[in-house]
Scaffold this motif. Structure first.
Motif, mmCIF file in Angstrom:
data_model
loop_
_atom_site.group_PDB
_atom_site.id
_atom_site.type_symbol
_atom_site.label_atom_id
_atom_site.label_comp_id
_atom_site.label_asym_id
_atom_site.label_seq_id
_atom_site.Cartn_x
_atom_site.Cartn_y
_atom_site.Cartn_z
ATOM 1 N N ILE B 98 -14.274 1.361 -2.814
ATOM 2 C CA ILE B 98 -13.291 2.245 -2.189
ATOM 3 C C ILE B 98 -12.379 2.794 -3.284
ATOM 4 N N ASP B 99 -12.171 4.121 -3.260
ATOM 5 C CA ASP B 99 -11.330 4.783 -4.259
ATOM 6 C C ASP B 99 -10.053 5.277 -3.584
ATOM 7 N N TYR B 100 -8.914 4.921 -4.148
ATOM 8 C CA TYR B 100 -7.659 5.354 -3.528
ATOM 9 C C TYR B 100 -6.611 5.685 -4.573
ATOM 10 N N GLN B 101 -5.625 6.448 -4.140
ATOM 11 C CA GLN B 101 -4.420 6.677 -4.939
ATOM 12 C C GLN B 101 -3.228 6.305 -4.079
ATOM 13 N N PHE B 102 -2.126 5.950 -4.723
ATOM 14 C CA PHE B 102 -0.925 5.642 -3.945
ATOM 15 C C PHE B 102 0.274 6.387 -4.526
ATOM 16 N N HIS B 103 1.275 6.526 -3.669
ATOM 17 C CA HIS B 103 2.511 7.219 -4.048
ATOM 18 C C HIS B 103 3.652 6.387 -3.470
ATOM 19 N N ASP B 104 4.586 5.994 -4.307
ATOM 20 C CA ASP B 104 5.662 5.100 -3.849
ATOM 21 C C ASP B 104 6.745 5.826 -3.055
ATOM 22 N N ALA B 105 6.835 7.133 -3.207
ATOM 23 C CA ALA B 105 7.892 7.871 -2.496
ATOM 24 C C ALA B 105 7.360 9.251 -2.110
ATOM 25 N N TYR B 106 6.342 9.227 -1.279
ATOM 26 C CA TYR B 106 5.678 10.484 -0.885
ATOM 27 C C TYR B 106 6.494 11.208 0.178
ATOM 28 N N ARG B 107 6.702 12.506 -0.028
ATOM 29 C CA ARG B 107 7.403 13.321 0.973
ATOM 30 C C ARG B 107 6.361 14.207 1.638
ATOM 31 N N GLY B 108 5.892 13.784 2.778
ATOM 32 C CA GLY B 108 4.917 14.586 3.504
ATOM 33 C C GLY B 108 5.617 15.366 4.580
ATOM 34 N N ALA B 109 4.931 15.540 5.716
ATOM 35 C CA ALA B 109 5.503 16.283 6.829
ATOM 36 C C ALA B 109 6.752 15.581 7.369
ATOM 37 N N ARG B 110 6.811 14.240 7.156
ATOM 38 C CA ARG B 110 7.963 13.481 7.657
ATOM 39 C C ARG B 110 9.253 13.865 6.931
ATOM 40 N N GLY B 111 9.115 14.296 5.678
ATOM 41 C CA GLY B 111 10.295 14.707 4.926
ATOM 42 C C GLY B 111 10.945 13.587 4.145
ATOM 43 N N ASP B 112 10.993 12.395 4.731
ATOM 44 C CA ASP B 112 11.643 11.287 4.032
ATOM 45 C C ASP B 112 10.646 10.635 3.069
ATOM 46 N N PRO B 113 11.114 10.229 1.881
ATOM 47 C CA PRO B 113 10.189 9.596 0.944
ATOM 48 C C PRO B 113 9.721 8.227 1.443
ATOM 49 N N HIS B 114 8.443 8.019 1.464
ATOM 50 C CA HIS B 114 7.914 6.738 1.926
ATOM 51 C C HIS B 114 6.626 6.416 1.159
ATOM 52 N N PRO B 115 6.308 5.119 1.032
ATOM 53 C CA PRO B 115 5.112 4.735 0.274
ATOM 54 C C PRO B 115 3.811 4.940 1.062
ATOM 55 N N VAL B 116 2.848 5.555 0.424
ATOM 56 C CA VAL B 116 1.592 5.901 1.102
ATOM 57 C C VAL B 116 0.398 5.605 0.193
ATOM 58 N N VAL B 117 -0.693 5.199 0.814
ATOM 59 C CA VAL B 117 -1.975 5.046 0.115
ATOM 60 C C VAL B 117 -2.947 6.054 0.711
ATOM 61 N N PHE B 118 -3.578 6.828 -0.155
ATOM 62 C CA PHE B 118 -4.590 7.785 0.294
ATOM 63 C C PHE B 118 -5.957 7.279 -0.153
ATOM 64 N N ILE B 119 -6.799 6.926 0.818
ATOM 65 C CA ILE B 119 -8.179 6.512 0.496
ATOM 66 C C ILE B 119 -9.001 7.784 0.365
ATOM 67 N N ARG B 120 -9.490 8.029 -0.839
ATOM 68 C CA ARG B 120 -10.151 9.297 -1.116
ATOM 69 C C ARG B 120 -11.661 9.223 -0.875
ATOM 70 N N ALA B 121 -12.245 8.067 -1.137
ATOM 71 C CA ALA B 121 -13.707 7.966 -0.964
ATOM 72 C C ALA B 121 -14.105 6.528 -0.667
ATOM 73 N N ILE B 122 -15.145 6.397 0.134
ATOM 74 C CA ILE B 122 -15.721 5.086 0.435
ATOM 75 C C ILE B 122 -17.213 5.155 0.129
ATOM 76 N N ASN B 123 -17.683 4.155 -0.592
ATOM 77 C CA ASN B 123 -19.099 4.116 -1.001
ATOM 78 C C ASN B 123 -19.666 2.770 -0.558
ATOM 79 N N LEU B 124 -20.529 2.820 0.444
ATOM 80 C CA LEU B 124 -21.121 1.560 0.933
ATOM 81 C C LEU B 124 -22.601 1.479 0.578
ATOM 82 N N SER B 125 -22.976 2.275 -0.433
ATOM 83 C CA SER B 125 -24.404 2.317 -0.754
ATOM 84 C C SER B 125 -24.721 1.744 -2.112
ATOM 85 N N SER B 126 -23.699 1.277 -2.857
ATOM 86 C CA SER B 126 -23.945 0.818 -4.229
ATOM 87 C C SER B 126 -24.874 -0.379 -4.237
ATOM 88 N N HIS B 127 -25.733 -0.383 -5.233
ATOM 89 C CA HIS B 127 -26.602 -1.527 -5.531
ATOM 90 C C HIS B 127 -27.381 -1.990 -4.295
#
Lengths: 157, 127
Positions: B98-127
């Motif tokens: 699983i590949d992810y990035q995180f942001h400790d004070a992300y300002r999205g649609a909510r407006g207030d800074p909050h910590p978020v993890v974005f999972i960008r890709a999932i790979n269940l086929s390795s090996h």
């Protein structure tokens, strides 16, 4: 600087402790009965030398592959690193530069830890980019609306 | 002898009450991998899926306690935008990544800074 000692093959029996102590300190030189020179050195040091020479060779191969127009490259151009075919020119250049630096550190520090981790990370990156869906997201631009919130996995969810 | 609450052989209570069990980071997954996320418990086991969630919800920037983590190299590893981490590569099982990035004070649609993890890709086929 002390004179370098060259042991004879029979010293391996008569002066076993002295020979192995010299090897543990770095290197023990031995002359076999037919005059052939042999060396005894710590396995860890040998593994570093082996890896460093192999990586020099691999990076030269990667350089040559990168010099070819991308549309003319085939997997075997990369030697045993066929997974490098998943990278574009920019990433290939970064890979080569980072690996050259790590090989130098491994040689001078006599330690493969950093080099091994770097290779693992690059190989994992290639595996992720091998799939078109993952590649599109990992190399694409960020759009918050492409993401949905998820909760902790629970049984039956 | 005066009555007192002091009992010398009893450990003092932890100040501030019980530790918060609530996850700290919001966890989001890319729509392309929402189905794979849903199948995680079945594919890698519920315990491994929960371990991953707990890791990213609480300590996404630290090495995982159980599984191996690394970072993706080259352009795939670059932060998606200012304030984001590099792409972390988490080996959830012998066959899952699983590949992810995180942001400790992300300002999205909510407006207030909050910590978020974005999972960008999932790979269940390795090996």
């Amino acid at each position: 600087m002390s004179a370098e000692v060259i042991y004879t093959a029979s010293d391996l029996d008569r002066k076993r402790r002295e020979v192995t102590d010299a090897a543990r300190r770095g290197i023990a030189r031995i002359r076999d009965t037919d005059g052939m020179g042999l060396v005894l050195l710590p396995a860890r040091h040998y593994e570093v030398l082996d890896a460093v020479s192999r990586w020099h060779d691999r990076l030269d191969i990667a350089e040559r592959a990168r010099a070819k127009p991308s549309e003319e490259r085939v997997p075997r151009d990369f030697g045993d690193l066929t997974w490098l075919r998943h990278f574009d020119d920019d990433d290939l250049a970064t890979f080569i530069a980072e690996l050259r630096a790590a090989v130098s550190v491994a040689y001078h520090d006599d330690d493969l830890t950093e080099l091994d981790q770097l290779v693992r990370d690059w190989r994992a990156t290639a595996e992720e980019l091998a799939d078109p869906a993952r590649r599109e997201v990992l190399l694409g631009s960020f759009a918050a609306e492409d993401f949905v919130e998820v909760g902790r996995p629970e049984p039956g969810r | 002898l005066t009555a007192s609450g002091y009992q010398p052989f009893r450990p003092a209570r932890r100040p501030g009450g019980r530790p918060a069990a609530k996850p700290r980071y919001r966890v989001l997954v890319h729509r392309k991998f929402a189905d794979l996320w849903a199948s995680l418990p079945e594919r890698v086991g519920l315990a491994a899926a929960q371990q991953f969630y707990d890791h990213v919800a609480r300590t996404p920037g630290q090495p995982a306690a159980v599984n191996r983590t690394g970072v993706l190299r080259g352009k795939a590893g670059e932060p998606m935008a200012a304030g984001f981490s590099r792409t972390v590569h988490y080996e959830i099982s012998g066959a899952g990544r699983i590949d992810y990035q995180f942001h400790d004070a992300y300002r999205g649609a909510r407006g207030d800074p909050h910590p978020v993890v974005f999972i960008r890709a999932i790979n269940l086929s390795s090996h």
